[in-house]
Scaffold this motif. Structure first.
Motif, PDB file in Angstrom:
ATOM      1  N   LEU A  63      -7.608   2.911   6.214  1.00  0.00           N
ATOM      2  CA  LEU A  63      -6.456   2.127   6.654  1.00  0.00           C
ATOM      3  C   LEU A  63      -5.394   3.019   7.281  1.00  0.00           C
ATOM      4  O   LEU A  63      -5.349   4.219   7.042  1.00  0.00           O
ATOM      5  CB  LEU A  63      -5.852   1.364   5.476  1.00  0.00           C
ATOM      6  CG  LEU A  63      -6.763   0.328   4.818  1.00  0.00           C
ATOM      7  CD1 LEU A  63      -6.095  -0.241   3.575  1.00  0.00           C
ATOM      8  CD2 LEU A  63      -7.109  -0.778   5.792  1.00  0.00           C
ATOM      9  N   SER A  64      -4.514   2.404   8.050  1.00  0.00           N
ATOM     10  CA  SER A  64      -3.371   3.104   8.655  1.00  0.00           C
ATOM     11  C   SER A  64      -2.093   2.372   8.268  1.00  0.00           C
ATOM     12  O   SER A  64      -1.504   1.657   9.078  1.00  0.00           O
ATOM     13  CB  SER A  64      -3.511   3.135  10.176  1.00  0.00           C
ATOM     14  OG  SER A  64      -4.657   3.834  10.549  1.00  0.00           O
ATOM     15  N   PRO A  65      -1.655   2.543   7.013  1.00  0.00           N
ATOM     16  CA  PRO A  65      -0.481   1.796   6.560  1.00  0.00           C
ATOM     17  C   PRO A  65       0.824   2.342   7.142  1.00  0.00           C
ATOM     18  O   PRO A  65       0.922   3.514   7.489  1.00  0.00           O
ATOM     19  CB  PRO A  65      -0.510   2.004   5.042  1.00  0.00           C
ATOM     20  CG  PRO A  65      -1.174   3.326   4.874  1.00  0.00           C
ATOM     21  CD  PRO A  65      -2.204   3.407   5.978  1.00  0.00           C
ATOM     22  N   LYS A  66       1.809   1.460   7.232  1.00  0.00           N
ATOM     23  CA  LYS A  66       3.163   1.861   7.634  1.00  0.00           C
ATOM     24  C   LYS A  66       3.946   2.344   6.421  1.00  0.00           C
ATOM     25  O   LYS A  66       4.820   3.188   6.542  1.00  0.00           O
ATOM     26  CB  LYS A  66       3.910   0.696   8.290  1.00  0.00           C
ATOM     27  CG  LYS A  66       3.388   0.349   9.648  1.00  0.00           C
ATOM     28  CD  LYS A  66       3.731   1.433  10.630  1.00  0.00           C
ATOM     29  CE  LYS A  66       3.359   1.000  12.035  1.00  0.00           C
ATOM     30  NZ  LYS A  66       3.588   2.054  12.993  1.00  0.00           N
ATOM     31  N   ILE A  67       3.672   1.743   5.241  1.00  0.00           N
ATOM     32  CA  ILE A  67       4.249   2.232   3.987  1.00  0.00           C
ATOM     33  C   ILE A  67       3.187   2.144   2.896  1.00  0.00           C
ATOM     34  O   ILE A  67       2.247   1.352   2.985  1.00  0.00           O
ATOM     35  CB  ILE A  67       5.539   1.486   3.551  1.00  0.00           C
ATOM     36  CG1 ILE A  67       5.258   0.054   3.126  1.00  0.00           C
ATOM     37  CG2 ILE A  67       6.607   1.547   4.607  1.00  0.00           C
ATOM     38  CD1 ILE A  67       6.437  -0.589   2.425  1.00  0.00           C
ATOM     39  N   ILE A  68       3.380   2.969   1.875  1.00  0.00           N
ATOM     40  CA  ILE A  68       2.482   2.986   0.719  1.00  0.00           C
ATOM     41  C   ILE A  68       3.319   2.715  -0.516  1.00  0.00           C
ATOM     42  O   ILE A  68       4.393   3.300  -0.697  1.00  0.00           O
ATOM     43  CB  ILE A  68       1.769   4.349   0.594  1.00  0.00           C
ATOM     44  CG1 ILE A  68       0.875   4.562   1.817  1.00  0.00           C
ATOM     45  CG2 ILE A  68       0.967   4.429  -0.705  1.00  0.00           C
ATOM     46  CD1 ILE A  68       0.306   5.956   1.940  1.00  0.00           C
ATOM     47  N   VAL A  69       2.822   1.813  -1.373  1.00  0.00           N
ATOM     48  CA  VAL A  69       3.509   1.479  -2.612  1.00  0.00           C
ATOM     49  C   VAL A  69       2.615   1.902  -3.768  1.00  0.00           C
ATOM     50  O   VAL A  69       1.519   1.357  -3.943  1.00  0.00           O
ATOM     51  CB  VAL A  69       3.822  -0.034  -2.692  1.00  0.00           C
ATOM     52  CG1 VAL A  69       4.599  -0.337  -3.966  1.00  0.00           C
ATOM     53  CG2 VAL A  69       4.588  -0.499  -1.460  1.00  0.00           C
ATOM     54  N   LEU A  70       3.055   2.910  -4.524  1.00  0.00           N
ATOM     55  CA  LEU A  70       2.326   3.363  -5.703  1.00  0.00           C
ATOM     56  C   LEU A  70       2.773   2.490  -6.872  1.00  0.00           C
ATOM     57  O   LEU A  70       3.963   2.416  -7.183  1.00  0.00           O
ATOM     58  CB  LEU A  70       2.629   4.835  -5.989  1.00  0.00           C
ATOM     59  CG  LEU A  70       2.223   5.822  -4.896  1.00  0.00           C
ATOM     60  CD1 LEU A  70       2.709   7.229  -5.245  1.00  0.00           C
ATOM     61  CD2 LEU A  70       0.713   5.813  -4.695  1.00  0.00           C
ATOM     62  N   CYS A  71       1.818   1.814  -7.520  1.00  0.00           N
ATOM     63  CA  CYS A  71       2.133   0.836  -8.564  1.00  0.00           C
ATOM     64  C   CYS A  71       1.645   1.319  -9.929  1.00  0.00           C
ATOM     65  O   CYS A  71       0.545   1.856 -10.043  1.00  0.00           O
ATOM     66  CB  CYS A  71       1.456  -0.491  -8.250  1.00  0.00           C
ATOM     67  SG  CYS A  71       1.895  -1.180  -6.644  1.00  0.00           S
ATOM     68  N   TYR A  72       2.476   1.092 -10.938  1.00  0.00           N
ATOM     69  CA  TYR A  72       2.081   1.406 -12.314  1.00  0.00           C
ATOM     70  C   TYR A  72       2.580   0.303 -13.239  1.00  0.00           C
ATOM     71  O   TYR A  72       3.432  -0.500 -12.874  1.00  0.00           O
ATOM     72  CB  TYR A  72       2.622   2.783 -12.740  1.00  0.00           C
ATOM     73  CG  TYR A  72       4.087   2.787 -13.071  1.00  0.00           C
ATOM     74  CD1 TYR A  72       4.518   2.665 -14.385  1.00  0.00           C
ATOM     75  CD2 TYR A  72       5.048   2.890 -12.072  1.00  0.00           C
ATOM     76  CE1 TYR A  72       5.867   2.641 -14.682  1.00  0.00           C
ATOM     77  CE2 TYR A  72       6.388   2.877 -12.363  1.00  0.00           C
ATOM     78  CZ  TYR A  72       6.798   2.746 -13.679  1.00  0.00           C
ATOM     79  OH  TYR A  72       8.134   2.714 -13.972  1.00  0.00           O
ATOM     80  N   ASP A  73       2.025   0.263 -14.441  1.00  0.00           N
ATOM     81  CA  ASP A  73       2.366  -0.716 -15.476  1.00  0.00           C
ATOM     82  C   ASP A  73       3.431  -0.089 -16.374  1.00  0.00           C
ATOM     83  O   ASP A  73       3.187   0.946 -16.994  1.00  0.00           O
ATOM     84  CB  ASP A  73       1.094  -1.051 -16.251  1.00  0.00           C
ATOM     85  CG  ASP A  73       1.301  -1.956 -17.443  1.00  0.00           C
ATOM     86  OD1 ASP A  73       2.454  -2.223 -17.838  1.00  0.00           O
ATOM     87  OD2 ASP A  73       0.281  -2.389 -18.014  1.00  0.00           O
TER      88      ASP A  73
END
Length: 197
Positions: A76-86
């Motif tokens: 993929l070529s994302p514009k932003i990346i969101v790192l998610c955690y619980d």
């Protein structure tokens, strides 16, 4: 929407941290306190999850990708990346530090958004409703997560609860604003380091 730029947003993190529930919640709407049973079930095969929104008097087509598998997102070529955690799972935050942030740097090292700047990375704490005073061992509090976001050089730290709807709309808007900014000359990176939503 005609002439709407397509903006890819990539959500990464361990399985079961709440990424799909978050996307299901925003596809339903964040008002009210509906149970997760009432939400539309989003499946991996339905990706990308598309939201067409207008920001700054301009239409955008935001394409959200949600995965816990490195094989699925490296092309993929994302514009932003969101790192998610619980928020209730210390291991999921440790994995952000030890695995996910390193994989993102390795995969997107030198990758740039359309304006030539680095890709903005956001840190998102999910399952905010599970933060309680009774179980102090695994719970991550905002000040600790914000410190880690700064250490990882993330642009923003956010948290919400998809189950209760708390801060979902605000997080979604903040993510989309960052993504929309990534299509401009200024870019989507925050000025002055990590900010808290």
């Amino acid at each position: 929407m005609a002439d709407a730029p397509e903006v890819s947003i990539l959500l990464l993190g361990d399985s079961d941290v709440g990424k799909s529930t978050f996307l299901s919640r925003i596809s339903k709407g964040s008002d009210g306190h509906a149970s997760t049973d009432a939400m539309k079930v989003l499946r991996d095969g339905d990706q990308p999850f598309v939201f067409e929104i207008k920001f700054y008097n301009r239409p955008y087509r935001f394409e959200f990708y949600d995965t816990a598998s490195p094989q699925n997102w490296k092309m993929l070529s994302p514009k932003i990346i969101v790192l998610c955690y619980d928020i209730s799972s210390r291991l999921s935050l440790i994995n952000i530090q030890r695995f996910w942030s390193k994989e993102v740097k390795r995969t997107f090292s030198g990758a740039e958004s359309s304006d030539g700047s680095d890709i903005p990375i956001l840190l998102l704490g999910l399952k905010r409703d599970l933060r309680s005073e009774t179980d102090l061992n695994g719970i991550i509090y905002p000040q600790e997560a914000y410190r880690i976001a700064q250490e990882l050089r993330c642009d923003k730290y956010m948290e919400c609860s998809a189950v209760t709807g708390e801060l979902v709309r605000e997080v979604f808007e903040d993510m989309c604003k960052s993504a929309a900014m990534s299509t401009t000359e200024k870019g989507g990176l925050s000025e002055g380091g990590c900010v808290v939503m």
